[in-house]
Design an enzyme around this catalytic site. Structure first.
Site, mmCIF file in Angstrom:
data_model
loop_
_atom_site.group_PDB
_atom_site.id
_atom_site.type_symbol
_atom_site.label_atom_id
_atom_site.label_comp_id
_atom_site.label_asym_id
_atom_site.label_seq_id
_atom_site.Cartn_x
_atom_site.Cartn_y
_atom_site.Cartn_z
ATOM 1 N N ARG A 65 0.767 -1.200 0.089
ATOM 2 C CA ARG A 65 -0.081 -0.011 -0.076
ATOM 3 C C ARG A 65 0.797 1.088 -0.114
ATOM 4 N NH1 ARG A 65 -4.370 1.120 4.386
ATOM 5 N NH2 ARG A 65 -2.627 1.468 5.627
ATOM 6 N N THR A 69 -1.185 7.593 -0.511
ATOM 7 C CA THR A 69 -2.374 7.476 -1.344
ATOM 8 C C THR A 69 -3.199 6.238 -0.791
ATOM 9 O OG1 THR A 69 -1.405 6.097 -2.935
ATOM 10 C CG2 THR A 69 -1.404 8.321 -3.374
ATOM 11 N N ASP A 161 0.937 -1.928 11.874
ATOM 12 C CA ASP A 161 1.283 -2.642 10.546
ATOM 13 C C ASP A 161 1.759 -4.065 10.771
ATOM 14 O OD1 ASP A 161 2.723 -1.381 7.536
ATOM 15 O OD2 ASP A 161 2.856 -3.508 8.272
ATOM 16 N N ASP A 164 5.189 -5.270 9.119
ATOM 17 C CA ASP A 164 6.382 -4.772 9.891
ATOM 18 C C ASP A 164 6.517 -5.395 11.369
ATOM 19 O OD1 ASP A 164 7.227 -2.891 7.953
ATOM 20 O OD2 ASP A 164 6.209 -1.399 8.783
HETATM 21 O O1 PRP Z 1 -7.167 -2.843 2.907
HETATM 22 P P1 PRP Z 1 -5.955 -1.882 2.686
HETATM 23 O O2 PRP Z 1 -6.090 -0.655 3.183
HETATM 24 O O3 PRP Z 1 -5.460 -2.227 1.219
HETATM 25 O O4 PRP Z 1 -4.849 -2.485 3.648
HETATM 26 C C1 PRP Z 1 -4.636 -3.775 3.920
HETATM 27 C C2 PRP Z 1 -3.067 -4.155 3.614
HETATM 28 O O5 PRP Z 1 -2.298 -3.372 4.100
HETATM 29 C C3 PRP Z 1 -1.445 -4.308 4.636
HETATM 30 O O6 PRP Z 1 -0.055 -4.642 3.913
HETATM 31 P P2 PRP Z 1 1.063 -3.487 3.548
HETATM 32 O O7 PRP Z 1 0.798 -2.816 2.177
HETATM 33 O O8 PRP Z 1 1.203 -2.873 4.663
HETATM 34 O O9 PRP Z 1 2.154 -4.594 2.848
HETATM 35 P P3 PRP Z 1 3.159 -5.507 3.804
HETATM 36 O O10 PRP Z 1 2.432 -6.875 4.338
HETATM 37 O O11 PRP Z 1 4.182 -5.961 2.968
HETATM 38 O O12 PRP Z 1 3.475 -4.719 5.143
HETATM 39 C C4 PRP Z 1 -2.052 -5.579 4.974
HETATM 40 O O13 PRP Z 1 -1.298 -6.665 5.172
HETATM 41 C C5 PRP Z 1 -2.819 -5.553 3.787
HETATM 42 O O14 PRP Z 1 -2.004 -6.445 2.666
HETATM 43 O O1 URA Z 2 -3.860 -1.036 10.191
HETATM 44 C C1 URA Z 2 -3.415 -1.453 9.377
HETATM 45 C C2 URA Z 2 -3.864 -1.200 8.177
HETATM 46 C C3 URA Z 2 -3.332 -1.637 6.991
HETATM 47 N N1 URA Z 2 -2.275 -2.472 6.918
HETATM 48 C C4 URA Z 2 -1.817 -2.776 8.192
HETATM 49 O O2 URA Z 2 -0.801 -3.593 8.271
HETATM 50 N N2 URA Z 2 -2.540 -2.311 9.386
HETATM 51 MG MG MG Z 3 2.773 -3.556 6.026
#
Ligand code: PRP
Ligand code: URA
Ligand code: MG
Length: 170
Positions: A65, A69, A161, A164
């Protein structure tokens, strides 16, 4: 949670040998399955799901994400070659705006997948609504339905997150 998401799958009787003798038990049968983690955070759910359905194949969809944005970006897709014949469990701990889940579902449908369910640990109502609007055929299983999304895009109360935290990258 895996008992819930597999509850309606067809079962067949199988004979097993116990240390005491033979016994007839139930086994998931008649459906080819696959687990599809949305990287990275979805990886944390794969081992748990495979403990109950070890014969499932695993396909990966990489998605991040944009922090400004909140729009998702796809960076990797590698799926079992017979994805169109499998019932899929898309796994990701977090369903926030729903953008990542919707993009993952579209990526799968584009490659021929027909039957899939979305399995998350923490969902925001906004994300549930968004996925139900775009993909009413995809059932959502969520361990927790939280209150809302904050203005910087995090689920509240949520858990921060997930990616992370899982991989120690912050
Ligand atoms: O419903 P949304 O608003 O799209 O958010 C959810 C997404 O955000 C996080 O991933 P992230 O983009 O942080 O990637 P990561 O798993 O590599 O940390 C999470 O694991 C989802 O995939
Ligand atoms: O709260 C949140 C939203 C999106 N992705 C995450 O990992 N945590
Ligand atoms: Mg993430």
């Amino acid at each position: 949670m895996v008992y819930e998401i597999t509850r309606d799958l067809p079962l067949a009787d199988v004979e097993v040998e116990t240390p005491m003798g033979k016994s007839t038990q139930k086994m998931i049968a008649g459906k080819k399955l696959a687990v599809i983690p949305i990287l990275r955070a979805g990886l944390g759910m794969v081992d748990g799901v495979l403990q109950l359905i070890p014969a499932a194949k695993v396909g990966h969809i990489g998605m991040y994400r944009d922090e400004e944005t909140l729009k998702p970006h796809e960076y990797f897709v590698k799926l079992p070659s017979d994805i169109d014949q499998r019932d899929l469990f898309i796994v990701d701990p977090m369903l926030a705006t729903g953008g990542s889940a919707n993009m993952a579902i579209e990526a799968l449908k584009k490659r021929g997948a027909k039957h899939m369910r979305l399995v998350v640990l923490v969902a925001a109502p906004e994300g549930v609504k968004e996925v139900q609007k775009e993909h009413p055929d995809v059932d959502i299983y969520a361990a927790s339905l939280d209150e809302k999304i904050t203005e910087n895009g995090y689920i509240f109360p949520g858990l921060g997150d997930a990616g992370d935290r899982l991989f120690g990258t912050k």
